[in-house]
Enzyme design. Structure first.
Site, PDB file in Angstrom:
ATOM      1  N   CYS A 151       4.303   9.416  -0.043  1.00  0.00           N
ATOM      2  CA  CYS A 151       2.889   9.810  -0.036  1.00  0.00           C
ATOM      3  C   CYS A 151       2.639  10.802  -1.167  1.00  0.00           C
ATOM      4  O   CYS A 151       3.375  11.778  -1.298  1.00  0.00           O
ATOM      5  CB  CYS A 151       2.525  10.438   1.312  1.00  0.00           C
ATOM      6  SG  CYS A 151       0.829  11.040   1.359  1.00  0.00           S
ATOM      7  N   ARG A 158       0.839  -1.209   0.000  1.00  0.00           N
ATOM      8  CA  ARG A 158       0.000   0.000   0.000  1.00  0.00           C
ATOM      9  C   ARG A 158       0.876   1.262   0.000  1.00  0.00           C
ATOM     10  O   ARG A 158       1.041   1.914  -1.012  1.00  0.00           O
ATOM     11  CB  ARG A 158      -0.956  -0.042   1.214  1.00  0.00           C
ATOM     12  CG  ARG A 158      -2.121   0.903   1.116  1.00  0.00           C
ATOM     13  CD  ARG A 158      -1.783   2.332   1.486  1.00  0.00           C
ATOM     14  NE  ARG A 158      -1.244   2.484   2.831  1.00  0.00           N
ATOM     15  CZ  ARG A 158      -0.695   3.618   3.268  1.00  0.00           C
ATOM     16  NH1 ARG A 158      -0.605   4.673   2.494  1.00  0.00           N
ATOM     17  NH2 ARG A 158      -0.198   3.687   4.497  1.00  0.00           N
ATOM     18  N   ASP A 159       1.503   1.566   1.128  1.00  0.00           N
ATOM     19  CA  ASP A 159       2.312   2.792   1.213  1.00  0.00           C
ATOM     20  C   ASP A 159       3.495   2.716   0.251  1.00  0.00           C
ATOM     21  O   ASP A 159       3.913   3.722  -0.329  1.00  0.00           O
ATOM     22  CB  ASP A 159       2.813   2.972   2.656  1.00  0.00           C
ATOM     23  CG  ASP A 159       2.982   4.430   3.055  1.00  0.00           C
ATOM     24  OD1 ASP A 159       3.090   5.273   2.154  1.00  0.00           O
ATOM     25  OD2 ASP A 159       3.011   4.724   4.269  1.00  0.00           O
ATOM     26  N   ASN A 169       8.768   4.314   3.879  1.00  0.00           N
ATOM     27  CA  ASN A 169       8.898   3.923   5.291  1.00  0.00           C
ATOM     28  C   ASN A 169      10.261   3.274   5.497  1.00  0.00           C
ATOM     29  O   ASN A 169      10.913   2.856   4.545  1.00  0.00           O
ATOM     30  CB  ASN A 169       7.829   2.879   5.649  1.00  0.00           C
ATOM     31  CG  ASN A 169       6.454   3.475   5.666  1.00  0.00           C
ATOM     32  OD1 ASN A 169       5.863   3.681   4.621  1.00  0.00           O
ATOM     33  ND2 ASN A 169       5.950   3.762   6.831  1.00  0.00           N
ATOM     34  N   HIS A 199       8.502   7.252   8.205  1.00  0.00           N
ATOM     35  CA  HIS A 199       9.142   7.382   6.877  1.00  0.00           C
ATOM     36  C   HIS A 199      10.591   7.794   7.122  1.00  0.00           C
ATOM     37  O   HIS A 199      10.924   8.388   8.150  1.00  0.00           O
ATOM     38  CB  HIS A 199       8.371   8.393   6.024  1.00  0.00           C
ATOM     39  CG  HIS A 199       7.087   7.823   5.492  1.00  0.00           C
ATOM     40  ND1 HIS A 199       6.960   7.321   4.214  1.00  0.00           N
ATOM     41  CD2 HIS A 199       5.888   7.630   6.093  1.00  0.00           C
ATOM     42  CE1 HIS A 199       5.727   6.855   4.043  1.00  0.00           C
ATOM     43  NE2 HIS A 199       5.050   7.032   5.169  1.00  0.00           N
ATOM     44  N   HIS A 220       4.898   4.621  12.764  1.00  0.00           N
ATOM     45  CA  HIS A 220       4.905   4.555  11.290  1.00  0.00           C
ATOM     46  C   HIS A 220       5.895   5.640  10.835  1.00  0.00           C
ATOM     47  O   HIS A 220       5.539   6.802  10.716  1.00  0.00           O
ATOM     48  CB  HIS A 220       3.475   4.821  10.794  1.00  0.00           C
ATOM     49  CG  HIS A 220       3.303   4.858   9.307  1.00  0.00           C
ATOM     50  ND1 HIS A 220       2.635   3.880   8.599  1.00  0.00           N
ATOM     51  CD2 HIS A 220       3.663   5.772   8.373  1.00  0.00           C
ATOM     52  CE1 HIS A 220       2.593   4.189   7.322  1.00  0.00           C
ATOM     53  NE2 HIS A 220       3.214   5.346   7.151  1.00  0.00           N
TER      54      HIS A 220
HETATM   55  P1  HMG Z   1     -13.616  13.911  -2.690  1.00  0.00           P
HETATM   56  O1  HMG Z   1     -13.322  14.273  -4.121  1.00  0.00           O
HETATM   57  O2  HMG Z   1     -13.855  15.008  -1.709  1.00  0.00           O
HETATM   58  O3  HMG Z   1     -14.792  12.823  -2.565  1.00  0.00           O
HETATM   59  O4  HMG Z   1     -12.421  13.014  -2.177  1.00  0.00           O
HETATM   60  P2  HMG Z   1     -16.247  12.713  -3.085  1.00  0.00           P
HETATM   61  O5  HMG Z   1     -17.021  11.998  -2.044  1.00  0.00           O
HETATM   62  O6  HMG Z   1     -16.722  14.072  -3.574  1.00  0.00           O
HETATM   63  O7  HMG Z   1     -16.109  11.744  -4.365  1.00  0.00           O
HETATM   64  C1  HMG Z   1     -15.447  12.102  -5.549  1.00  0.00           C
HETATM   65  C2  HMG Z   1     -15.389  10.888  -6.466  1.00  0.00           C
HETATM   66  O8  HMG Z   1     -14.580   9.868  -5.882  1.00  0.00           O
HETATM   67  C3  HMG Z   1     -16.747  10.230  -6.705  1.00  0.00           C
HETATM   68  O9  HMG Z   1     -16.683   9.657  -8.008  1.00  0.00           O
HETATM   69  C4  HMG Z   1     -16.791   9.123  -5.700  1.00  0.00           C
HETATM   70  O10 HMG Z   1     -17.636   8.056  -6.048  1.00  0.00           O
HETATM   71  C5  HMG Z   1     -15.350   8.670  -5.684  1.00  0.00           C
HETATM   72  P3  HMG Z   1     -17.406  10.372  -9.268  1.00  0.00           P
HETATM   73  O11 HMG Z   1     -18.829  10.515  -8.850  1.00  0.00           O
HETATM   74  O12 HMG Z   1     -16.698  11.707  -9.428  1.00  0.00           O
HETATM   75  O13 HMG Z   1     -17.148   9.406 -10.389  1.00  0.00           O
HETATM   76  N1  HMG Z   1     -14.966   8.093  -4.400  1.00  0.00           N
HETATM   77  C6  HMG Z   1     -14.410   6.876  -4.259  1.00  0.00           C
HETATM   78  N2  HMG Z   1     -14.074   5.916  -5.118  1.00  0.00           N
HETATM   79  C7  HMG Z   1     -13.525   4.780  -4.609  1.00  0.00           C
HETATM   80  N3  HMG Z   1     -13.295   4.599  -3.298  1.00  0.00           N
HETATM   81  C8  HMG Z   1     -13.611   5.548  -2.422  1.00  0.00           C
HETATM   82  C9  HMG Z   1     -14.183   6.745  -2.876  1.00  0.00           C
HETATM   83  N4  HMG Z   1     -14.627   7.845  -2.258  1.00  0.00           N
HETATM   84  C10 HMG Z   1     -15.096   8.662  -3.205  1.00  0.00           C
HETATM   85  N5  HMG Z   1     -13.370   5.349  -1.113  1.00  0.00           N
HETATM   86  C11 HMG Z   1     -11.548  11.245  -0.797  1.00  0.00           C
HETATM   87  C12 HMG Z   1     -12.377  12.518  -0.849  1.00  0.00           C
HETATM   88  C13 HMG Z   1     -11.301  10.919   0.652  1.00  0.00           C
HETATM   89  C14 HMG Z   1     -12.304  10.128  -1.491  1.00  0.00           C
HETATM   90  C15 HMG Z   1     -10.222  11.505  -1.547  1.00  0.00           C
HETATM   91  O14 HMG Z   1      -9.632  12.661  -1.022  1.00  0.00           O
HETATM   92  C16 HMG Z   1      -9.240  10.365  -1.439  1.00  0.00           C
HETATM   93  O15 HMG Z   1      -9.463   9.297  -1.974  1.00  0.00           O
HETATM   94  N6  HMG Z   1      -8.121  10.595  -0.745  1.00  0.00           N
HETATM   95  C17 HMG Z   1      -7.157   9.544  -0.473  1.00  0.00           C
HETATM   96  C18 HMG Z   1      -5.772  10.096  -0.565  1.00  0.00           C
HETATM   97  C19 HMG Z   1      -4.802   8.988  -0.290  1.00  0.00           C
HETATM   98  O16 HMG Z   1      -5.041   7.828  -0.566  1.00  0.00           O
HETATM   99  N7  HMG Z   1      -3.616   9.373   0.258  1.00  0.00           N
HETATM  100  C20 HMG Z   1      -2.572   8.427   0.558  1.00  0.00           C
HETATM  101  C21 HMG Z   1      -2.903   7.510   1.679  1.00  0.00           C
HETATM  102  S1  HMG Z   1      -2.676   8.271   3.271  1.00  0.00           S
HETATM  103  C22 HMG Z   1      -0.988   8.052   3.595  1.00  0.00           C
HETATM  104  O17 HMG Z   1      -0.243   7.603   2.755  1.00  0.00           O
HETATM  105  C23 HMG Z   1      -0.492   8.381   4.965  1.00  0.00           C
HETATM  106  C24 HMG Z   1      -0.176   7.148   5.811  1.00  0.00           C
HETATM  107  O18 HMG Z   1       0.757   6.305   5.185  1.00  0.00           O
HETATM  108  C25 HMG Z   1       0.404   7.607   7.159  1.00  0.00           C
HETATM  109  C26 HMG Z   1       1.549   8.601   6.944  1.00  0.00           C
HETATM  110  O19 HMG Z   1       2.624   8.212   6.488  1.00  0.00           O
HETATM  111  O20 HMG Z   1       1.283   9.770   7.206  1.00  0.00           O
HETATM  112  C27 HMG Z   1      -1.442   6.325   6.104  1.00  0.00           C
HETATM  113 MG    MG Z   2       2.873   6.502   5.291  1.00  0.00          MG
END
Ligand code: HMG
Ligand code: MG
Length: 312
Positions: A250, A14-15, A259, A219, A217
């Site tokens: 990220c 994933r990450d 990480n 990085h 966690h």
């Molecule tokens: P948004 O644009 O505000 O959401 O995004 P929305 O509800 O308005 O939906 C927009 C579109 O996305 C729609 O599709 C939804 O159906 C679809 P459309 O109608 O335009 O065709 N949608 C989805 N599709 C699949 N799965 C879903 C989903 N939700 C909505 N779950 C949202 C808000 C949260 C969805 C968006 O901002 C997002 O997906 N963000 C994720 C970002 C991400 O993955 N970042 C990396 C992971 S976090 C990380 O790495 C940190 C971590 O490792 C810890 C660290 O190191 O800090 C964990």
């Molecule tokens: Mg991370």
């Protein structure tokens, strides 16, 4: 609880892969998961059910998890919790939760941050809105018998806001605990923290929710991940996340690297007499195989050193 046992959550699929610019095939992701499980990984973060428009690389999560589950069944591990391989996925909202239920994961990870600016960039809402959004997600996860983790990004610094006070991560952890989160992933998203600061942040979060429920966690952007791991370990933290071969970054933290490499973490922990249940030769095989699939050098320091030693 065995104080010499450390639980390692492998986040490579994933990450480690979410920020890859070129599409990584589902077959390569599946091979990575299989190699990791064969190396003894018992907690595997295999997918993120996030918007494919935001993070296209994670769009095949259902296929990856279906493949891993089918393979585990052929290995006689239908009862995934014993002998234990717990599969997890990130879920930011109810849509993600529906997919997690469909995939049949054992753990879900809701994710927010200790920084408002990062939360907006990463999940398009405020911290308070994110926690409100998690309430029905967590209720559904608990009903389905899933373990619920909550990730707190930028606990040691933010790419947009700079320094983040230790009290902020503790406050967010408390708010997550209030809505049912069971385990707290305290994340140094941009790898900027140093050990003294790590001690302060983990101490504060531990005070809020109990250190036995806290995971580190880290990085490794500034080369501090193992030092920070040691600082948290000495405080009593016994769960750490790592990414095979140190893969990753990220998409919403420009320049942040992966990480800590799983091989490097395991080398340190086992060298100190901690048990991880992980097999170094198997980890190196997993790390080398995915590095080759991505067309890049194998980057774990411990893995490379052990390979050089083997071929002397
Ligand atoms: P948004 O644009 O505000 O959401 O995004 P929305 O509800 O308005 O939906 C927009 C579109 O996305 C729609 O599709 C939804 O159906 C679809 P459309 O109608 O335009 O065709 N949608 C989805 N599709 C699949 N799965 C879903 C989903 N939700 C909505 N779950 C949202 C808000 C949260 C969805 C968006 O901002 C997002 O997906 N963000 C994720 C970002 C991400 O993955 N970042 C990396 C992971 S976090 C990380 O790495 C940190 C971590 O490792 C810890 C660290 O190191 O800090 C964990
Ligand atoms: Mg991370």
């Amino acid at each position: 609880m065995n104080d010499r046992r450390v639980s390692v959550v492998e986040v490579g699929p994933r990450d480690g892969l979410q920020n890859e610019p070129q599409p990584v095939s589902t077959a390569d992701k599946l091979a990575l998961c299989q190699n990791l499980i064969e190396a003894g990984v018992s907690r595997l973060e295999a997918a993120a059910f996030v918007s494919p428009k935001w993070v296209p690389q994670m769009a095949d999560g259902l296929d990856v998890l279906a493949g891993v589950t089918a393979w585990l069944n052929t290995q006689g591990q239908a009862q995934r919790m014993s002998p234990k391989v717990a599969l997890s996925a990130l879920v930011p909202n109810q849509k993600g939760m529906e997919l997690a239920v469909q995939a049949g994961v054992d753990e879900v990870v809701v994710f927010t941050a200790a920084s408002e600016a990062f939360t907006q960039k990463n999940i398009n809402c405020s911290i308070a809105e994110s926690i409100d959004r998690f309430k029905p997600v967590i209720a559904q996860a608990l009903q389905a018998g899933m373990h619920v983790r909550g990730s707190i990004s930028c606990a040691l610094g933010c790419p947009y806001e700079g320094a983040v006070p230790a009290a902020k991560a503790a406050e967010v952890a408390q708010r997550l605990a209030d809505v049912g989160v069971m385990e707290f992933d305290v994340a140094d998203t941009i790898g900027v923290g140093t050990p003294g600061q790590t001690r302060a942040v983990f101490h504060a979060v531990g005070h809020a929710v109990g250190l036995s429920r806290v995971a580190g966690h880290f990085h490794d952007t500034y080369g501090q991940a193992l030092a920070n791991t040691l600082a948290a370990l000495e405080l009593g933290v016994r769960t750490f996340h790592s990414s095979i071969g140190g893969l990753g970054g990220c998409p919403y933290a420009k320049g942040a690297t992966g990480n800590v490499a799983t091989e490097d973490l395991v080398y340190m922990l086992e060298g100190m007499g901690y048990e991880t249940g992980l097999n170094m030769a198997g980890l190196i095989h997993a790390g080398q195989t995915i590095a080759q699939a991505l067309g890049r050098p194998y980057a774990s320091r411990a893995g490379r050193a052990l390979l050089a030693y083997r071929t002397r």
